[in-house]
Motif scaffolding. Sequence first.
Motif, PDB file in Angstrom:
ATOM      1  N   ALA A 263     -28.550  -2.169 -22.027  1.00 23.21           N
ATOM      2  CA  ALA A 263     -29.136  -1.228 -21.562  1.00 23.21           C
ATOM      3  C   ALA A 263     -29.463  -0.333 -23.094  1.00 23.21           C
ATOM      4  O   ALA A 263     -28.384   0.506 -23.586  1.00 23.21           O
ATOM      5  CB  ALA A 263     -27.927  -0.602 -20.164  1.00 23.21           C
TER       6      ALA A 263
ATOM      7  N   TRP B 105     -19.919  -1.125 -22.687  1.00 25.25           N
ATOM      8  CA  TRP B 105     -19.785   0.064 -21.041  1.00 25.25           C
ATOM      9  C   TRP B 105     -18.758   0.209 -21.119  1.00 25.25           C
ATOM     10  O   TRP B 105     -17.688   1.622 -20.544  1.00 25.25           O
ATOM     11  CB  TRP B 105     -20.968  -0.020 -20.981  1.00 25.25           C
TER      12      TRP B 105
ATOM     13  N   LEU C 151     -24.943   3.858 -14.123  1.00 26.29           N
ATOM     14  CA  LEU C 151     -24.171   2.248 -15.242  1.00 26.29           C
ATOM     15  C   LEU C 151     -22.585   2.413 -14.112  1.00 26.29           C
ATOM     16  O   LEU C 151     -21.655   1.395 -14.700  1.00 26.29           O
ATOM     17  CB  LEU C 151     -23.856   2.475 -16.296  1.00 26.29           C
TER      18      LEU C 151
ATOM     19  N   PHE D 293     -21.721  -1.808 -14.213  1.00 26.49           N
ATOM     20  CA  PHE D 293     -22.040  -2.656 -15.077  1.00 26.49           C
ATOM     21  C   PHE D 293     -21.697  -2.791 -16.127  1.00 26.49           C
ATOM     22  O   PHE D 293     -20.096  -2.324 -16.628  1.00 26.49           O
ATOM     23  CB  PHE D 293     -23.348  -1.277 -16.074  1.00 26.49           C
ATOM     24  N   GLN D 294     -21.444  -4.352 -16.702  1.00 28.14           N
ATOM     25  CA  GLN D 294     -20.541  -4.931 -17.480  1.00 28.14           C
ATOM     26  C   GLN D 294     -21.123  -5.037 -18.964  1.00 28.14           C
ATOM     27  O   GLN D 294     -20.405  -5.785 -19.662  1.00 28.14           O
ATOM     28  CB  GLN D 294     -20.109  -6.350 -16.917  1.00 28.14           C
TER      29      GLN D 294
ATOM     30  N   SER E  96     -31.180  -5.165 -20.163  1.00 26.63           N
ATOM     31  CA  SER E  96     -31.883  -4.675 -18.820  1.00 26.63           C
ATOM     32  C   SER E  96     -31.763  -3.560 -17.759  1.00 26.63           C
ATOM     33  O   SER E  96     -32.559  -3.895 -16.604  1.00 26.63           O
ATOM     34  CB  SER E  96     -31.073  -5.740 -18.543  1.00 26.63           C
ATOM     35  N   ARG E  97     -31.579  -2.471 -18.987  1.00 34.75           N
ATOM     36  CA  ARG E  97     -31.751  -1.401 -18.022  1.00 34.75           C
ATOM     37  C   ARG E  97     -32.633  -0.635 -19.202  1.00 34.75           C
ATOM     38  O   ARG E  97     -32.498  -0.696 -20.256  1.00 34.75           O
ATOM     39  CB  ARG E  97     -30.809  -0.822 -17.849  1.00 34.75           C
TER      40      ARG E  97
ATOM     41  N   MET F 110     -25.921  -8.091 -20.913  1.00 39.59           N
ATOM     42  CA  MET F 110     -26.723  -7.344 -20.863  1.00 39.59           C
ATOM     43  C   MET F 110     -26.716  -5.859 -21.937  1.00 39.59           C
ATOM     44  O   MET F 110     -26.082  -6.179 -22.045  1.00 39.59           O
ATOM     45  CB  MET F 110     -26.327  -7.451 -19.284  1.00 39.59           C
TER      46      MET F 110
END
Length: 461
Positions: free
Chosen positions: A3, A187, A99, A102-103, A45-46, A1
């Motif tokens: 962001a 992140w 976040l 968030f991974q 994704s973000r 993912m």
Amino acid sequence: MIAIAILAAGRGTRMKSDLPKVLHELGGRTLVERVLQSCQEIEISRRLVIVGYRSELVKESLIEAQEKTKDREFPPLEFVEQTEQLGTGHAIQQLLPHLEGFQGDLLVLNGDVPLLRAETIKQLMAVHKQHQNSATILTANLPDPQGYGRVFTDSQNLVQQIIEDRDCTQAQKQNHRINAGIYCFHWPDLEKILPDLKADNDQKEYYLTDTVSSLSPVMAVDVEDYQEILGINDRKHLATTSDILQTRIKDKWLRAGVTLIDPHSITIDDTVELQADVVIEPQTHLRGKTSIASRSRIGPGSLIENSQIGENVTVLYSVISDSIVAENSRIGPYAHLRGHAQIGANCRVGNFVELKNAQIGDRTNIAHLSYLGDATLGEKVNIGAGTITANYDGKNKHKTQIGSGTKIGSNSVLVAPITLGENVTVAAGSVVTEEVPNDCLVIARSRQVVKPGWKLKEPEK
């Protein structure tokens, strides 16, 4: 993912403008729009935009731009407020509540670095994933690195230290490898150390670069063309990046079979679409969502904005905005088409003709010195010189309809709302106020009176 976070909170005081810096335009798009556009080739994704100065204006601009484009398959924009601008580290700290949990990876971009290519971002992300880095930063070797933070690495491109320009010693300033301000972080690793950032520097700001010493591994990726990472701080920078962007755009179209006569005098937004064998003459400017089909010749001295031009069209010394011109038509010199004018095939719109919200049928001629507003014309209509549709009564606009095959004599006025049928002939100098059926001759003027032997009396002495 993945962001992405775009730093867009600053005012940009050196721009000498009340407009937020990221909303200044370059090649038909705002700076921050361009940064968003550069991410369209990676799976996101973000999408978060960190806003501050005049945040509502930035939000409105981006939402409006998003609605007009075809990127609706991307996740919606999320706006994060940074009420005080205390550095890049402080800006990213504002993401902590957004976040949480968030991974994935966080790509950090600057809203005032508009020339970054999508290919460069893909390369940065590929290196980041391949080496499973805690952070990967984009770097460049500048001929003149003054003002940029310096990046120091080992032989494997692993970053050892990043020092801001103002904090560098004279020896450190001899290193020309600079930090482009573009980062990719894992992140969860960044999230742990963000709260511990300190403002131990001359500016008393929280630098995102200070996280590097607490992360491992951190790798640098050099951009192939350093011009991609040039930031904009003032109007001179904006002009410089505009020149770079124009060179990119013109090189693209020259390779695609478009002829540009005197490219230095031409400007083309990168939202414009051109087909092969189009010829663009000097002093011509193409803007917005404009498309021009094959074998058309545009200019010299023309401006076309948000318009569609068909095949084999000529446009000479004219302005066309928000309009459509079909194939084999001739426009100009000194014509003005605006307000959603639509010109059919094989038409002539000539010298000093203005059309506003007018639909013109195929093979219709409006050769010179006329104004047609809020009008619909059929096919094979001929409009004589000096014809005017009087479409405005001081409060409302009214429509004029002219049937196919109709001929309007010179210096006529059609007072709307009015309908003229097919194959009507309007005598020169007429003021037409009533509906005219098909196959009629209209004479709407006072009868000429001639008085023989008459002359103006001499004034008494």
